[in-house]
Structures are given as C-alpha cells and as structure tokens.
Scaffold this motif. Structure first.
Motif, PDB file in Angstrom:
ATOM      1  N   PHE A 110       0.932  -1.032   0.070  1.00  0.00           N
ATOM      2  CA  PHE A 110       0.142  -0.104  -0.107  1.00  0.00           C
ATOM      3  C   PHE A 110       0.781   1.111  -0.060  1.00  0.00           C
ATOM      4  CE2 PHE A 110      -3.456   2.829   0.820  1.00  0.00           C
ATOM      5  CZ  PHE A 110      -4.527   2.113   0.226  1.00  0.00           C
ATOM      6  N   CYS A 111       2.206   1.221   0.562  1.00  0.00           N
ATOM      7  CA  CYS A 111       3.079   2.451   0.321  1.00  0.00           C
ATOM      8  C   CYS A 111       3.318   2.755  -0.967  1.00  0.00           C
ATOM      9  CB  CYS A 111       4.054   2.173   1.090  1.00  0.00           C
ATOM     10  SG  CYS A 111       4.137   2.415   3.003  1.00  0.00           S
ATOM     11  N   GLY A 112       3.658   1.586  -1.629  1.00  0.00           N
ATOM     12  CA  GLY A 112       3.951   1.786  -3.216  1.00  0.00           C
ATOM     13  C   GLY A 112       2.664   2.317  -3.974  1.00  0.00           C
ATOM     14  N   ILE A 159      -2.625   6.116  -5.501  1.00  0.00           N
ATOM     15  CA  ILE A 159      -3.921   6.361  -4.792  1.00  0.00           C
ATOM     16  C   ILE A 159      -4.334   7.588  -4.488  1.00  0.00           C
ATOM     17  CG2 ILE A 159      -5.293   5.346  -2.967  1.00  0.00           C
ATOM     18  CD1 ILE A 159      -4.268   2.628  -3.569  1.00  0.00           C
ATOM     19  N   ILE A 160      -3.335   8.289  -3.873  1.00  0.00           N
ATOM     20  CA  ILE A 160      -3.664   9.680  -3.276  1.00  0.00           C
ATOM     21  C   ILE A 160      -3.998  10.548  -4.568  1.00  0.00           C
ATOM     22  CG2 ILE A 160      -2.369  11.563  -2.230  1.00  0.00           C
ATOM     23  CD1 ILE A 160      -1.057   9.528  -0.283  1.00  0.00           C
ATOM     24  N   SER A 161      -3.236  10.387  -5.508  1.00  0.00           N
ATOM     25  CA  SER A 161      -3.381  11.351  -6.707  1.00  0.00           C
ATOM     26  C   SER A 161      -4.514  10.836  -7.254  1.00  0.00           C
ATOM     27  CB  SER A 161      -2.193  10.885  -7.712  1.00  0.00           C
ATOM     28  OG  SER A 161      -1.035  11.540  -7.271  1.00  0.00           O
ATOM     29  N   ARG A 162      -5.055   9.551  -7.544  1.00  0.00           N
ATOM     30  CA  ARG A 162      -6.398   9.304  -7.830  1.00  0.00           C
ATOM     31  C   ARG A 162      -7.473   9.801  -7.321  1.00  0.00           C
ATOM     32  NH1 ARG A 162      -5.794   3.322 -10.737  1.00  0.00           N
ATOM     33  NH2 ARG A 162      -3.743   3.531 -11.717  1.00  0.00           N
ATOM     34  N   LEU A 163      -7.441   9.809  -6.062  1.00  0.00           N
ATOM     35  CA  LEU A 163      -8.603  10.274  -4.845  1.00  0.00           C
ATOM     36  C   LEU A 163      -8.492  11.647  -4.933  1.00  0.00           C
ATOM     37  CD1 LEU A 163      -7.785   7.902  -1.942  1.00  0.00           C
ATOM     38  CD2 LEU A 163      -9.725   7.598  -3.276  1.00  0.00           C
ATOM     39  N   ILE A 195      -9.943  12.464   1.914  1.00  0.00           N
ATOM     40  CA  ILE A 195      -9.168  11.622   1.280  1.00  0.00           C
ATOM     41  C   ILE A 195      -8.137  11.226   2.432  1.00  0.00           C
ATOM     42  CG2 ILE A 195      -7.027  11.778  -0.343  1.00  0.00           C
ATOM     43  CD1 ILE A 195      -8.333  13.895  -1.789  1.00  0.00           C
ATOM     44  N   ILE A 196      -7.698  12.026   3.405  1.00  0.00           N
ATOM     45  CA  ILE A 196      -6.747  11.749   4.542  1.00  0.00           C
ATOM     46  C   ILE A 196      -7.363  10.449   5.166  1.00  0.00           C
ATOM     47  CG2 ILE A 196      -5.750  12.385   6.622  1.00  0.00           C
ATOM     48  CD1 ILE A 196      -5.444  15.112   5.142  1.00  0.00           C
ATOM     49  N   ALA A 197      -8.540  10.475   5.681  1.00  0.00           N
ATOM     50  CA  ALA A 197      -9.309   9.812   6.778  1.00  0.00           C
ATOM     51  C   ALA A 197      -9.197   8.291   5.891  1.00  0.00           C
ATOM     52  CB  ALA A 197     -10.884  10.237   6.962  1.00  0.00           C
ATOM     53  N   ASN A 198      -9.682   8.299   4.493  1.00  0.00           N
ATOM     54  CA  ASN A 198     -10.013   7.050   3.915  1.00  0.00           C
ATOM     55  C   ASN A 198      -8.528   6.362   3.437  1.00  0.00           C
ATOM     56  OD1 ASN A 198     -12.989   6.102   3.494  1.00  0.00           O
ATOM     57  ND2 ASN A 198     -12.850   8.570   3.186  1.00  0.00           N
ATOM     58  N   VAL A 199      -7.736   7.070   3.262  1.00  0.00           N
ATOM     59  CA  VAL A 199      -6.222   6.506   3.128  1.00  0.00           C
ATOM     60  C   VAL A 199      -5.781   5.906   4.484  1.00  0.00           C
ATOM     61  CG1 VAL A 199      -3.807   7.056   2.790  1.00  0.00           C
ATOM     62  CG2 VAL A 199      -5.585   7.922   1.382  1.00  0.00           C
ATOM     63  N   GLY A 227      -7.497  -1.107   7.512  1.00  0.00           N
ATOM     64  CA  GLY A 227      -8.299  -2.235   6.894  1.00  0.00           C
ATOM     65  C   GLY A 227      -7.466  -3.343   6.174  1.00  0.00           C
ATOM     66  N   GLY A 228      -6.723  -2.827   5.297  1.00  0.00           N
ATOM     67  CA  GLY A 228      -6.062  -3.752   4.352  1.00  0.00           C
ATOM     68  C   GLY A 228      -4.992  -4.567   5.213  1.00  0.00           C
ATOM     69  N   HIS A 229      -4.133  -3.731   6.053  1.00  0.00           N
ATOM     70  CA  HIS A 229      -3.311  -4.571   6.937  1.00  0.00           C
ATOM     71  C   HIS A 229      -3.795  -5.495   7.808  1.00  0.00           C
ATOM     72  CE1 HIS A 229       0.515  -4.629   9.523  1.00  0.00           C
ATOM     73  NE2 HIS A 229      -0.246  -4.728  10.540  1.00  0.00           N
ATOM     74  N   GLU A 230      -4.943  -5.430   8.589  1.00  0.00           N
ATOM     75  CA  GLU A 230      -5.588  -6.242   9.399  1.00  0.00           C
ATOM     76  C   GLU A 230      -6.179  -7.416   8.778  1.00  0.00           C
ATOM     77  OE1 GLU A 230      -5.059  -6.290  12.360  1.00  0.00           O
ATOM     78  OE2 GLU A 230      -4.463  -4.335  13.122  1.00  0.00           O
TER      79      GLU A 230
END
Length: 324
Positions: free
Chosen positions: A71-73, A134-138, A153-157, A163-166
């Motif tokens: 997700f960092c990438g 993803i940040i640019s697309r959002l 944007i900040i909240a959903n990133v 969510g993705g991690h857990e």
C-alpha cells in the motif's frame, strides 16, 4: 472520531455511496490484475530478505510487511516509511475493538493525528504534481460531479491502511497456521496448486481475520421468535456464521476441496470490504511462493501467541523452521 466519521466504513446511504463510488475504481478486478506483477515483486523481495532456517517469524518477516509495503507503493508513500505507517496502522486497528481501554485510546488518538499530518503532507505534494498512485487518483476522482475533500482523502487513506493491514496479515498468518496444523491439507495444496483460490476462501471461513462487526438494524428483525427492534445495535459474529452447521457440513473441519465456500469474513452487502480482492491477491501470491520455495515448513514450537483484541483474530508471531 474526527478521522473515523469520514471513513466509508462508518457512513451509510448517500454519503457511503459517494465515498465508495469514488474509491471503487481503485479496487476492481481489472485494477488488481494490473498491479499483480508489482505485488509479486514485493513478495519475492520480502521472501529473499526473510531467508530460511530455524525460528523464522512469518508474521514479522513476511505477513505484516506485505500489505504495508504494497500500500505504500500503491498509495504513493515512500516504502522506506513502511515501519512508521505500520506503527500507526497497528494503533488504529483498535478503533473497532469494543474492549479498548483508556491507554489504548490515547495511543490511537496520537497515531491518528500523526498519520493524518503525514498523509496531508503527501497530499499537498500530489496536488502540485499528481502521479499514478492512490492519493493522486483520490484527489482527481469525481463521482456525480463531486470530489473528495482533503479530510475525506486523508481519513480514507488511513482506513485503507488499517483495513488492508489487518485482513491481509491475519489471513496469511491464520491460514499458514491452519495448514501447518492440518498437514493433510497442506499436502493437498502442494499437490494441487490450482486449488489456491478455493483454499483461500476455505481458510477465510475456517479462521476469519475479523471475528465480529457492529451493525444497526434498519427494521424489526424476527430471530427464532425474538424481535430485535429497528435502531438496535447488534454485534454479528462472523466467525460463528462461517462455521454454521446449517450452512456447512462438518464446519469445524478444514477442507480445501470444500465446495460452495462463501465466507462472510469480508462482510456483506454495501459494506463488503472494498479491498477484499487485493487481500486475496496478496495472500494468493504469498502462499504460492512460500510453498514453492520451501519443501519443509514446521512450527518451531507449540506455543502460539495471539493478539489480545476481541474482534481481530491474529497472531503476534508465527515461528517456523523453513528448509528448501
């Protein structure tokens, strides 16, 4: 609360439809197929770094690093910051834990403020110079003529990270543990690698990464003669539903060849996990490559340390002996 009130996970109706509609294109089957080679490269590199031998921790060395690195990438954040993002993500994971104490809430609040400031800094950079992340697309996305606010944007990133991690860490960790405890099923997967997709669904059913979710009833519900009134808060036990004997024969048995496996581990309805396909893709690549590289995988010892959360089912560590 300032962060989570903007999570699509916590919104309903039109507000949820808008947020979900803006983010959906990032997580479609086609989008996941396009990024699979990048994920595969990350998995290979992490396994190269992990190596083999006695007492390898598959959680700290692999499972916990895959989703945050991916997700960092994808998100446009420096991969070298993954440990920092993972620290914040681990803290935020308690936000859906009904048993969080005051000390845990203070840690969560600090993490939310620090993570939000970090994402805001990168958001400003993407506004000046958008990239394919993803940040640019959002930032550029529109749905019915509307765009996301910076706070959204900040909240959903943050939510995507948490969510993705857990889900991914615990799908991989719980899944590997289940296979090691059922060597007959591990042998089947080695002999029939084409079962991998069905195997992932069965592992999700057998030991769900998220064990319960909260919902509010929108109407009266009759359950075995008891009426749950509209507007009630209910806790839905996903782990129990996945082992419902009325739905699955011999539900406590792990069976990678089980047919019609449809686990509820990613929820259902409008709030079905938006990143489910990404989590499954990451797990598929990890299981496939781990079994390809290592002909022998054994638990180092029998003591298994689980994380203490009520709703998140995951391991603190998973020590194994790996040989080629």
């Amino acid at each position: 609360m300032r962060a989570t009130r903007s999570w699509m996970l916590m919104r309903d109706g039109e507000a949820h439809r808008r947020l979900r509609g803006l983010a959906n294109p990032l997580f479609t089957a086609r989008a996941i197929r396009e990024i699979t080679p990048r994920i595969d490269g990350i998995v290979h590199q992490l396994m190269d770094d992990m190596g083999e031998g006695p007492g390898v921790d598959l959680i700290g060395s692999l499972a916990a690093l895959v989703p945050v690195t991916v997700f960092c990438g994808l998100g446009g954040l420096p991969v070298e910051d993954r440990d920092l993002c993972r620290k914040w993500t681990d803290a935020l994971g308690h936000v859906i834990d009904p048993a969080a104490d005051e000390a845990t809430r203070r840690v969560m609040n600090d993490a939310a403020e620090e993570f939000a400031a970090y994402i805001a800094e990168h958001l400003d950079r993407r506004r000046a110079a958008p990239q394919d992340d993803i940040i640019s697309r959002l930032l550029l996305a529109e749905f019915d003529g509307e765009k996301l606010s910076d706070d959204e944007i900040i909240a959903n990133v943050m939510m995507f990270f948490m969510g993705g991690h857990e889900t991914t860490v615990n799908l991989i960790g719980n899944g590997i543990l289940a296979l090691l405890r059922h060597p007959d099923q591990l042998r089947i997967l080695r002999e029939e690698p084409g079962l991998i997709d069905n195997a992932i669904d069965e592992l999700l059913r057998y030991d769900a990464p998220i064990q319960l979710v909260a919902r509010i009833t929108t109407g009266d519900i009759d359950l075995d003669g008891t009426t749950i009134p509209a507007g009630s808060k209910v806790m839905i036990l996903l782990g129990a539903a996945n082992r419902d004997p009325l739905r699955y024969d011999d539900p406590d048995r792990l069976d990678l060849r089980r047919t019609d496996v449809r686990p509820l581990s990613f929820g259902g309805g409008p709030h079905y996990c938006i990143g489910a396909l990404l989590a499954k893709a990451e797990a598929r690549l990890v299981f496939t490559e781990l079994l390809r590289r290592h002909r022998n995988i054994q638990l180092t010892h029998g003591d298994i340390a689980w994380r203490p959360q009520v709703n998140i089912r995951g391991l603190r560590e998973l020590r194994v002996d790996l040989t080629s």
